[in-house]
Design an enzyme around this catalytic site. Structure first.
Site, PDB file in Angstrom:
ATOM      1  N   ASP A 296       0.717  -1.414  -0.088  1.00 50.62           N
ATOM      2  CA  ASP A 296       0.078  -0.027   0.069  1.00 50.62           C
ATOM      3  C   ASP A 296       0.830   1.289  -0.006  1.00 50.62           C
ATOM      4  O   ASP A 296       0.309   2.130  -0.341  1.00 50.62           O
ATOM      5  CB  ASP A 296      -0.802  -0.072   1.244  1.00 50.62           C
ATOM      6  CG  ASP A 296      -2.198  -1.056   1.048  1.00 50.62           C
ATOM      7  OD1 ASP A 296      -2.418  -1.075  -0.171  1.00 50.62           O
ATOM      8  OD2 ASP A 296      -2.668  -1.293   1.893  1.00 50.62           O
ATOM      9  N   LYS A 323      -5.455  -3.148  -7.230  1.00 49.58           N
ATOM     10  CA  LYS A 323      -6.151  -2.590  -5.888  1.00 49.58           C
ATOM     11  C   LYS A 323      -7.219  -1.588  -6.499  1.00 49.58           C
ATOM     12  O   LYS A 323      -7.792  -1.884  -7.415  1.00 49.58           O
ATOM     13  CB  LYS A 323      -4.917  -1.317  -5.635  1.00 49.58           C
ATOM     14  CG  LYS A 323      -3.835  -2.198  -4.803  1.00 49.58           C
ATOM     15  CD  LYS A 323      -4.259  -3.004  -3.385  1.00 49.58           C
ATOM     16  CE  LYS A 323      -3.056  -3.775  -2.861  1.00 49.58           C
ATOM     17  NZ  LYS A 323      -3.460  -4.358  -1.424  1.00 49.58           N
TER      18      LYS A 323
END
Length: 410
Positions: A296, A323
């Protein structure tokens, strides 16, 4: 001194595990955001009773009952994949669906092992949501995941709690270990050997837990502290699980003025991160073993790379394309709009340092983490950055802009 919101990954797991426990639990400092609300609401629809607010919540588990309505996962891939593992182990029929963004994210990776265990799934073409689950009495399996994914690993382990026999998950590289760490602390027989996790079916009693601050949320401010002139930022009460500190490790490799220390353990290590302006950053090739531990945070490495001496390269990160947005494409397209030279690869990017960010308008395509990244970039740009639909940060960090304003003023 800065406190960031509670950890999103741990909040999801605390809610789910407290609903699966045999007795009541008390949870402190839960993150309330759009994603975690979806997990809470689904558990409530399955029969779990919650009392109190997100600062202190009592959880009263009940045997799950088949819901009449489909269960809405919103934009939350964690909710979808972890709850798939849970629901696969209950002999009932459920349907999961999500918003348009989530409905474009692949679910085959979680369907495959759960079907091997004995559950049945039906999904849209190419295994997208909506997805119907016919749970079953499952059998434990030994499963090698094609990519390092904490969500897939967690789904299989959660399914394994109620399976017959041992469940083994083997990953190509280590991913976040919150699920196995929490299960082990709750007395579930879990053994971790490198990238191999072995779980025996078990029940466990309720628990008390305080959720630490989210290192993925802190990351935006830690990076800002390194690249902003005359900055000094301290983040307190933040989770420092070693499978989440990849960005901090990379920043040290780049020469950032950065330190962190663990101050307490409460199911998870908690501590403090300090960072100061770092004028002598050097470009790096991000080590492959760190990529799954900072998936992330990888786009933030590009921002650090703008101000570093030499080349900064990220490879083996094709997972970024799966994502909330295709984060490689969104990063590259928008950095170019801001006047930054960046090269795109199928599995990452390369950026040559000592550039400036001119400024302009960007579109994060509804992706909360990209919106926050471009907002940080705006503070170190020449002309400012206008972020389209920046309200999407509410998915994980509802008070991001309020906190950012406080940091800038101080």
């Amino acid at each position: 001194m800065l406190s960031v919101p509670p950890d999103k990954s741990i909040t999801h797991r605390a809610l789910i595990l407290s609903a699966l426990a045999e007795t009541e639990s008390t949870l402190y400092n839960l993150l309330r955001c759009l994603d975690t609300e979806r997990t809470h609401d689904i558990l409530e629809k399955l029969g779990t009773r919650f009392e109190g607010d997100w600062e202190k919540m009592k959880v009263f588990p009940k045997p799950f009952a088949e819901p009449i309505e489909p269960l809405f996962c919103g934009n939350s891939g964690t909710t979808t994949r972890l709850m798939s593992g849970v629901l696969a182990s209950y002999e009932m029929f459920t349907v999961l669906y999500g918003d348009p963004s989530l409905s474009r994210r692949p679910m085959r990776r979680v369907i495959e092992p759960l079907e091997m265990m004995g559950a049945r799934f039906m999904a849209r073409q190419n295994n997208y949501l909506p997805m119907a689950i016919k749970g079953n009495h499952l059998s434990g399996i030994s499963y090698k995941t094609p990519v390092a994914s904490a969500q897939v690993k967690s789904a299989v382990l959660l399914a394994g709690l109620r399976a017959s026999g041992r469940t083994i998950v083997i990953e190509p590289a280590k991913s976040r270990d919150h699920t196995e760490r929490m299960l082990k602390n709750l007395g579930v027989p879990v053994e971790v050997e490198g990238t191999r996790v072995v779980l025996e079916p078990a029940t466990f009693r309720g628990f008390t837990m305080k959720v630490p601050g989210d290192i993925s949320s802190a990351a935006f401010f830690v990076v800002l502290g390194a690249i902003h002139p005359n900055a000094r930022i301290t983040v307190t009460d933040v989770g420092l699980n070693p499978t989440r500190t990849g960005l901090l490790e990379v920043m040290k490799l780049m020469g950032a003025n950065l330190e962190w220390e663990i101050t307490e353990e409460n199911l998870e290590p908690i501590g403090t991160v300090r960072v100061e302006t770092s004028p002598n950053l050097k470009g790096v090739v991000v080590p492959e073993h760190l990529v799954p531990l900072m998936i992330d945070e990888l786009p933030l490495v590009a921002l650090l790379g703008v101000f570093a001496e030499g080349e900064t390269v990220v490879r083996n990160a094709e997972e970024l394309r799966k994502k909330e947005s295709d984060r490689i494409r969104v990063l590259v397209e928008n950095f170019k709009r801001l006047g930054v030279e960046i090269e795109e690869f199928k599995d990452g990017f390369k950026i040559v340092g000592k550039q400036s960010i001119k400024g302009g308008s960007v579109d994060p395509e509804g992706d909360h983490r990209m919106a926050m990244l471009f907002s940080i970039a705006g503070l170190v740009s020449e002309e400012g950055v206008d972020v389209k639909d920046h309200e999407c940060v509410a998915v994980s960090f509802p008070n991001f802009y309020e906190l950012l304003e406080r940091v800038v003023i101080s």
